[in-house]
Design a protein around this motif. Structure first.
Motif, PDB file in Angstrom:
ATOM      1  N   GLY A 123       0.767  -1.177   0.009  1.00  0.00           N
ATOM      2  CA  GLY A 123      -0.073   0.095  -0.096  1.00  0.00           C
ATOM      3  C   GLY A 123       0.857   1.236   0.148  1.00  0.00           C
ATOM      4  O   GLY A 123       0.544   2.124   0.394  1.00  0.00           O
ATOM      5  N   LEU A 124       2.075   1.208  -0.493  1.00  0.00           N
ATOM      6  CA  LEU A 124       3.092   2.342  -0.377  1.00  0.00           C
ATOM      7  C   LEU A 124       2.286   3.519  -1.082  1.00  0.00           C
ATOM      8  O   LEU A 124       2.280   4.633  -0.615  1.00  0.00           O
ATOM      9  CB  LEU A 124       4.409   2.046  -0.926  1.00  0.00           C
ATOM     10  N   ASP A 125       1.804   3.431  -2.444  1.00  0.00           N
ATOM     11  CA  ASP A 125       1.254   4.446  -3.041  1.00  0.00           C
ATOM     12  C   ASP A 125       0.075   5.368  -2.453  1.00  0.00           C
ATOM     13  O   ASP A 125       0.073   6.528  -2.188  1.00  0.00           O
ATOM     14  CB  ASP A 125       0.742   4.111  -4.484  1.00  0.00           C
ATOM     15  N   ALA A 126      -0.847   4.514  -1.718  1.00  0.00           N
ATOM     16  CA  ALA A 126      -1.920   5.103  -0.918  1.00  0.00           C
ATOM     17  C   ALA A 126      -1.271   5.757   0.457  1.00  0.00           C
ATOM     18  O   ALA A 126      -1.672   6.913   0.740  1.00  0.00           O
ATOM     19  CB  ALA A 126      -2.930   4.091  -0.587  1.00  0.00           C
ATOM     20  N   LEU A 127      -0.332   5.253   0.934  1.00  0.00           N
ATOM     21  CA  LEU A 127       0.356   6.056   2.064  1.00  0.00           C
ATOM     22  C   LEU A 127       0.778   7.270   1.780  1.00  0.00           C
ATOM     23  O   LEU A 127       0.811   8.304   2.474  1.00  0.00           O
ATOM     24  CB  LEU A 127       1.456   5.058   2.520  1.00  0.00           C
ATOM     25  N   LEU A 128       1.457   7.155   0.543  1.00  0.00           N
ATOM     26  CA  LEU A 128       2.612   8.260   0.059  1.00  0.00           C
ATOM     27  C   LEU A 128       1.531   9.557  -0.247  1.00  0.00           C
ATOM     28  O   LEU A 128       1.449  10.655   0.153  1.00  0.00           O
ATOM     29  CB  LEU A 128       3.287   8.198  -1.259  1.00  0.00           C
ATOM     30  N   ASP A 129       0.027   9.004  -0.919  1.00  0.00           N
ATOM     31  CA  ASP A 129      -0.754  10.076  -1.141  1.00  0.00           C
ATOM     32  C   ASP A 129      -1.294  10.702   0.311  1.00  0.00           C
ATOM     33  O   ASP A 129      -1.612  11.813   0.021  1.00  0.00           O
ATOM     34  CB  ASP A 129      -1.754   9.584  -2.016  1.00  0.00           C
ATOM     35  N   ARG A 130      -1.585   9.994   1.241  1.00  0.00           N
ATOM     36  CA  ARG A 130      -2.004  10.441   2.474  1.00  0.00           C
ATOM     37  C   ARG A 130      -1.076  11.420   3.066  1.00  0.00           C
ATOM     38  O   ARG A 130      -1.339  12.308   3.556  1.00  0.00           O
ATOM     39  CB  ARG A 130      -2.294   9.336   3.282  1.00  0.00           C
ATOM     40  N   ASP A 158      20.298  -0.811  -4.525  1.00  0.00           N
ATOM     41  CA  ASP A 158      19.424  -1.011  -5.673  1.00  0.00           C
ATOM     42  C   ASP A 158      17.950  -0.763  -4.881  1.00  0.00           C
ATOM     43  O   ASP A 158      17.162  -0.080  -5.572  1.00  0.00           O
ATOM     44  CB  ASP A 158      19.535  -2.260  -6.185  1.00  0.00           C
ATOM     45  N   GLN A 159      17.447  -1.459  -3.878  1.00  0.00           N
ATOM     46  CA  GLN A 159      16.477  -1.446  -3.322  1.00  0.00           C
ATOM     47  C   GLN A 159      15.926  -0.134  -2.819  1.00  0.00           C
ATOM     48  O   GLN A 159      14.838   0.488  -3.042  1.00  0.00           O
ATOM     49  CB  GLN A 159      15.795  -2.489  -2.359  1.00  0.00           C
ATOM     50  N   GLN A 160      16.688   0.532  -2.311  1.00  0.00           N
ATOM     51  CA  GLN A 160      16.541   1.873  -1.661  1.00  0.00           C
ATOM     52  C   GLN A 160      16.360   2.814  -2.686  1.00  0.00           C
ATOM     53  O   GLN A 160      15.405   3.624  -2.392  1.00  0.00           O
ATOM     54  CB  GLN A 160      17.738   2.302  -0.889  1.00  0.00           C
ATOM     55  N   PHE A 161      17.151   2.932  -3.712  1.00  0.00           N
ATOM     56  CA  PHE A 161      17.053   3.587  -4.922  1.00  0.00           C
ATOM     57  C   PHE A 161      15.779   3.517  -5.754  1.00  0.00           C
ATOM     58  O   PHE A 161      14.961   4.535  -6.266  1.00  0.00           O
ATOM     59  CB  PHE A 161      18.140   3.977  -5.546  1.00  0.00           C
ATOM     60  N   GLU A 162      15.400   2.513  -5.939  1.00  0.00           N
ATOM     61  CA  GLU A 162      14.306   1.994  -6.718  1.00  0.00           C
ATOM     62  C   GLU A 162      12.811   2.428  -5.984  1.00  0.00           C
ATOM     63  O   GLU A 162      12.147   3.085  -6.731  1.00  0.00           O
ATOM     64  CB  GLU A 162      14.378   0.588  -6.883  1.00  0.00           C
ATOM     65  N   ILE A 163      12.750   2.155  -4.722  1.00  0.00           N
ATOM     66  CA  ILE A 163      11.662   2.813  -4.068  1.00  0.00           C
ATOM     67  C   ILE A 163      11.704   3.985  -3.959  1.00  0.00           C
ATOM     68  O   ILE A 163      10.800   5.116  -3.911  1.00  0.00           O
ATOM     69  CB  ILE A 163      11.335   1.963  -2.625  1.00  0.00           C
ATOM     70  N   GLY A 164      13.084   4.573  -3.686  1.00  0.00           N
ATOM     71  CA  GLY A 164      13.248   6.090  -3.586  1.00  0.00           C
ATOM     72  C   GLY A 164      12.581   6.963  -4.823  1.00  0.00           C
ATOM     73  O   GLY A 164      11.931   7.920  -4.584  1.00  0.00           O
ATOM     74  N   ALA A 165      12.767   6.282  -6.083  1.00  0.00           N
ATOM     75  CA  ALA A 165      12.091   6.786  -7.354  1.00  0.00           C
ATOM     76  C   ALA A 165      10.606   6.762  -7.292  1.00  0.00           C
ATOM     77  O   ALA A 165      10.156   7.793  -7.800  1.00  0.00           O
ATOM     78  CB  ALA A 165      12.817   6.078  -8.333  1.00  0.00           C
ATOM     79  N   GLN A 166      10.142   5.902  -6.638  1.00  0.00           N
ATOM     80  CA  GLN A 166       8.566   5.905  -6.370  1.00  0.00           C
ATOM     81  C   GLN A 166       8.215   7.125  -5.632  1.00  0.00           C
ATOM     82  O   GLN A 166       7.074   7.603  -5.643  1.00  0.00           O
ATOM     83  CB  GLN A 166       8.307   4.314  -5.900  1.00  0.00           C
ATOM     84  N   ILE A 167       9.049   7.239  -4.397  1.00  0.00           N
ATOM     85  CA  ILE A 167       8.629   8.333  -3.419  1.00  0.00           C
ATOM     86  C   ILE A 167       8.978   9.714  -4.135  1.00  0.00           C
ATOM     87  O   ILE A 167       7.960  10.467  -3.866  1.00  0.00           O
ATOM     88  CB  ILE A 167       9.428   8.074  -2.261  1.00  0.00           C
TER      89      ILE A 167
END
Length: 298
Positions: A123-130, A158-167
């Motif tokens: 649910g990361l996208d929804a959390l970020l929107d909130r 790699d994992q940190q930067f990939e999720i960082g890009a989503q954020i």
């Protein structure tokens, strides 16, 4: 796009970032250290209500202001809660001039190849929107390095930067936190691999997607200066990592441009049964010590 005034506060303001983001798994320990035993609550809701009371007591204390702090990292339930009738992120920024961040990771996978990756963040996208809707500036997510494994550290970065890009795509500034354990059998070796892996990923970042880094205080003073000076890094902050406050502050004072983002080292001396005067004085002393280590360098 990140809020410009908050960006300026983090980039150029004097102070440090408080980490008030203990999550479900670490909350009983945080409450116990605060003097609240597990027998004092009988459900998860009661537990979280007690930790929220503690955090509100901290952030509404007289010393917890923009005079010494530039930011605070919140747990999701703290972000959703209130302080003095306002949502916590709004209270921090509007009343205290402290930039709000949100912890978004959901814990660690088992160790493999010398590291512990983050579990998938549901649910990361929804959390970020909130978070955006509540006026949060950035996020924080933690993974762990134990051994100087080149492949393991590459996977962490790699994992940190990939999720960082989503954020970043949501207009938030991610704090990437690949923590090197202070108990690592070769902490300096792990730090060398980590620094090089991060630098390579920073060079490939888009100019409009800056990041922050939260790193263990290095064995060699100023070891992370190349990352601190990188144009795509807003700020490098230090975690206390299990060091006492005195030891963490002494080490941090030798790292120019690096500020604190302490959790246990900030709140360890606070107790539930302290009078308001004693609580406020204890917190003020801790804040001052950490502020000095963040801003006055050896």
């Amino acid at each position: 796009m990140a809020d410009a005034s908050m960006m300026a506060r983090i980039k150029d303001g004097d102070g440090f970032i408080a980490a008030l983001d203990q999550s479900g798994g670490s909350t009983p320990g945080a409450l116990k250290a605060y003097g609240v035993p597990e027998s004092a609550y009988h459900s998860e809701e009661e537990m979280f209500a007690l930790i929220h009371e503690m955090r509100v007591r901290i952030i509404t204390a007289p010393a917890f202001t923009g005079a010494r702090l530039v930011g605070a990292i919140l747990f999701e339930r703290t972000m959703d809660g209130e302080a003095e009738g306002q949502k916590v992120p709004a209270y921090l920024w509007q009343q205290r001039q402290i930039v709000p961040f949100l912890k978004v990771d959901q814990g660690l996978a088992a160790e493999a190849d010398g590291v512990r990756l983050m579990k998938p963040i549901a649910g990361l996208d929804a959390l970020l929107d909130r978070a955006v809707g509540l006026g949060v500036f950035g996020t924080k997510m933690r993974s762990v390095v134990n051994l100087p494994s080149a492949s393991g550290i590459a996977a962490i970065v790699d994992q940190q930067f990939e999720i960082g890009a989503q954020i970043s795509a949501k207009g938030l500034v991610p704090i990437l936190e690949p923590e090197v354990l202070i108990t690592s059998p070769d902490k300096a070796g792990a730090e060398a691999l980590l620094r090089d892996a991060i630098a390579a990923r920073l060079d490939a970042l888009p100019a409009d997607a800056p990041v922050m880094l939260k790193l263990t205080i290095p064995e060699t003073p100023d070891f992370y200066k190349p990352l601190i000076d990188h144009p795509k890094v807003v700020k490098v902050v230090a975690l206390s990592g299990g060091y006492s406050r005195a030891e963490a502050c002494a080490k941090l004072a030798h790292n120019h441009g690096m500020i604190a983002s302490f959790s246990r080292a900030l709140i360890n001396d606070l107790r539930h049964d302290q009078s308001d005067a004693a609580f406020d004085a204890t917190l003020a002393a801790a804040i001052e010590e950490i502020y000095q280590a963040s801003t006055v360098k050896a």
